[in-house]
Design an enzyme around this catalytic site. Structure first.
Site, PDB file in Angstrom:
ATOM      1  N   TYR A 144      28.197 -15.455  38.215  1.00  0.00           N
ATOM      2  CA  TYR A 144      29.383 -14.617  38.045  1.00  0.00           C
ATOM      3  C   TYR A 144      28.945 -13.232  37.590  1.00  0.00           C
ATOM      4  O   TYR A 144      28.211 -13.097  36.601  1.00  0.00           O
ATOM      5  CB  TYR A 144      30.316 -15.232  37.005  1.00  0.00           C
ATOM      6  CG  TYR A 144      31.561 -14.423  36.736  1.00  0.00           C
ATOM      7  CD1 TYR A 144      32.574 -14.337  37.682  1.00  0.00           C
ATOM      8  CD2 TYR A 144      31.723 -13.744  35.532  1.00  0.00           C
ATOM      9  CE1 TYR A 144      33.722 -13.601  37.434  1.00  0.00           C
ATOM     10  CE2 TYR A 144      32.867 -13.013  35.272  1.00  0.00           C
ATOM     11  CZ  TYR A 144      33.861 -12.943  36.227  1.00  0.00           C
ATOM     12  OH  TYR A 144      34.999 -12.200  35.985  1.00  0.00           O
ATOM     13  N   ASP A 239      21.482  -9.392  36.172  1.00  0.00           N
ATOM     14  CA  ASP A 239      22.715  -9.340  35.395  1.00  0.00           C
ATOM     15  C   ASP A 239      22.417  -9.997  34.045  1.00  0.00           C
ATOM     16  O   ASP A 239      22.375 -11.219  33.924  1.00  0.00           O
ATOM     17  CB  ASP A 239      23.820 -10.091  36.144  1.00  0.00           C
ATOM     18  CG  ASP A 239      25.128 -10.137  35.374  1.00  0.00           C
ATOM     19  OD1 ASP A 239      25.136  -9.793  34.174  1.00  0.00           O
ATOM     20  OD2 ASP A 239      26.153 -10.545  35.968  1.00  0.00           O
ATOM     21  N   LYS A 267      29.002  -6.872  26.563  1.00  0.00           N
ATOM     22  CA  LYS A 267      29.537  -6.570  25.241  1.00  0.00           C
ATOM     23  C   LYS A 267      28.496  -6.530  24.135  1.00  0.00           C
ATOM     24  O   LYS A 267      28.705  -5.883  23.118  1.00  0.00           O
ATOM     25  CB  LYS A 267      30.607  -7.621  24.886  1.00  0.00           C
ATOM     26  CG  LYS A 267      31.783  -7.642  25.848  1.00  0.00           C
ATOM     27  CD  LYS A 267      32.762  -8.765  25.523  1.00  0.00           C
ATOM     28  CE  LYS A 267      32.207 -10.136  25.821  1.00  0.00           C
ATOM     29  NZ  LYS A 267      31.983 -10.382  27.257  1.00  0.00           N
TER      30      LYS A 267
END
Length: 426
Positions: A144, A239, A267
């Protein structure tokens, strides 16, 4: 435990928010029941709206490596908020955080801050296409990379077919430029590359996957991707929204010894605040506006709240690298406890882990990609999830998510978690 107020709040939320949540996994659709509404959190614990204390194993899906409401991060946010929350103008702290990040992460010279992991991955793909002059990308089923159109693609009928959209609103035109491969299957990637030679801009991957459970790369898989990209002029994109600054100071590149051409963060680079970033060598980043022709912008990019929180978090991790060993040791302790308990229960299971990421799968077969992850017994997982929740343990409400340990967890918390599993009737 009672969850009356959470259920009432969920019923009210559904009147005004689609599905009652602002991100789908929160809705508990995969496990049934109503989601838990959080009132506050501190250290390793969540406190819900009914006053229950829950031991937390999601850590806001990864970034809260040092626990909730970590004092240096909170203090940094308060300090910056008193001076203004957003300016849409440059600030010194953006450069300070950029300099620290570049010093910690291998193989990057420059970094661009954005507002989410989705935005980081979307922008990185655009930059890769602009840099290479090619249109197509390869991604892996089960990985994802946010909800940008290019990533919401499901597998076609074979390794060399085009993917098709798996969300309404994603066009076939977008889908044709996204090629799908199974995770841990180097030969399928080679076949895709051969069938689309000279057209592939980038291969994007979670170096340790976290969105089909924790999936560890097979020996030689990432090395093979690196060799293939070098040979074919393709950019290798990591990623690291989940793995960055969690597996090591330098993320998965450092932990696995594999250099990527571009890395993306989420984050964690803002201490848990809404932020993201993408980074690469100077010759790649030089193609980014205003220095180059590839456009990317954002009014809140590099806002002082996120930069202050990120600087506080990364400073702590940089100055205390022992935290990564501590996290790995705690994860190993949890693994050994779970392994002993589940073996005694005599049910099919697999436990995957790497560093401070871990997941439990109720299946006999090794879990190494999305297909094998999907073979887990979801009914057993539901009983497991709700049984643990009833005993004060908050796990990801989906069999397809990694758990993320935070260093505020004590060995007492881990033993309480293991005892909770031991008491379950699965």
């Amino acid at each position: 435990m009672l969850y009356q107020r959470s259920s009432s709040l969920f019923a009210e939320a559904k009147k005004y928010i689609p599905g009652g949540v602002n991100s789908p996994v929160r809705a508990f659709k995969a496990v049934g029941g109503d989601p838990i509404f959080v009132n506050e959190a501190k250290g390793a614990y969540l406190y819900d709206e009914d006053g229950n204390r829950l031991i937390d194993y999601i850590a806001s899906w990864g970034p809260l490596i040092l626990g909730h409401a970590y004092a240096p991060v909170v203090d940094a946010v308060i300090d910056k908020a008193k001076k203004g929350t957003s300016f849409g103008m440059p600030t010194e702290i953006e450069t300070e955080l950029a300099q620290l990040t570049v010093s910690m992460v291998p193989n990057i010279d420059k970094i661009r801050f954005v507002n989410s992991g989705t935005e980081a991955c979307m922008s990185a793909i655009r930059l890769a296409r602009g840099y290479t002059g090619r249109d197509k990308i390869i991604k892996f089923a089960g990985c994802y990379h946010g909800h940008s159109d290019s990533f919401l693609i499901q597998a076609g009928s074979g390794a060399v077919t085009f993917g098709t959209p798996n969300s309404p609103g994603v066009t076939q035109g977008t889908a044709k430029d996204t090629l799908l491969a199974p995770y841990n299957d180097l030969e399928s990637v080679k076949a895709l590359t051969q069938a689309n030679r000279g057209e592939i801009a980038a291969i994007i991957i979670e170096p340790v996957a976290g969105n089909m459970g924790c999936i560890v790369p097979r020996e030689g898989f990432l090395e093979g991707l690196r060799e293939l990209c070098n040979r074919e002029g393709i950019l290798l994109l990591f990623d690291e929204v989940m793995t960055g600054f969690r597996l090591a100071k330098g993320g998965a590149q450092e932990a696995l010894g594999i250099n990527a051409d571009m890395v993306m963060f989420g984050k964690v680079i803002g201490g848990g605040l809404p932020v993201g970033a993408f980074a690469a060598r100077s010759e790649i980043m030089a193609h980014l506006a205003p220095e180059g022709p590839v456009y990317q912008a954002g009014t809140l990019s590099g806002n002082p709240l996120a930069m202050g929180a990120g600087l506080a978090m990364l400073t702590q991790l940089n100055e205390h690298p022992e935290v990564f060993e501590s996290l790995a040791d705690k994860t190993e302790h949890l693994y050994e406890g779970f392994d002993n308990v589940l073996r005694k229960k005599g049910i099919p299971y697999q436990i995957n882990r790497f560093g401070s990421m871990i997941s439990v799968h109720f299946t006999n077969a090794p879990v190494m990609d999305f297909e094998t992850s999907a073979k887990g017994n979801n009914e057993t997982f539901k009983k497991y999830f709700h049984g643990m929740l009833e005993k004060g343990i908050y796990l990801p409400p989906s069999a397809f998510e990694s758990y993320f340990l935070n260093d505020a967890l004590s060995y007492g918390d881990l033993d309480e978690t293991i005892a909770a599993l031991d008491a379950l009737d699965l």
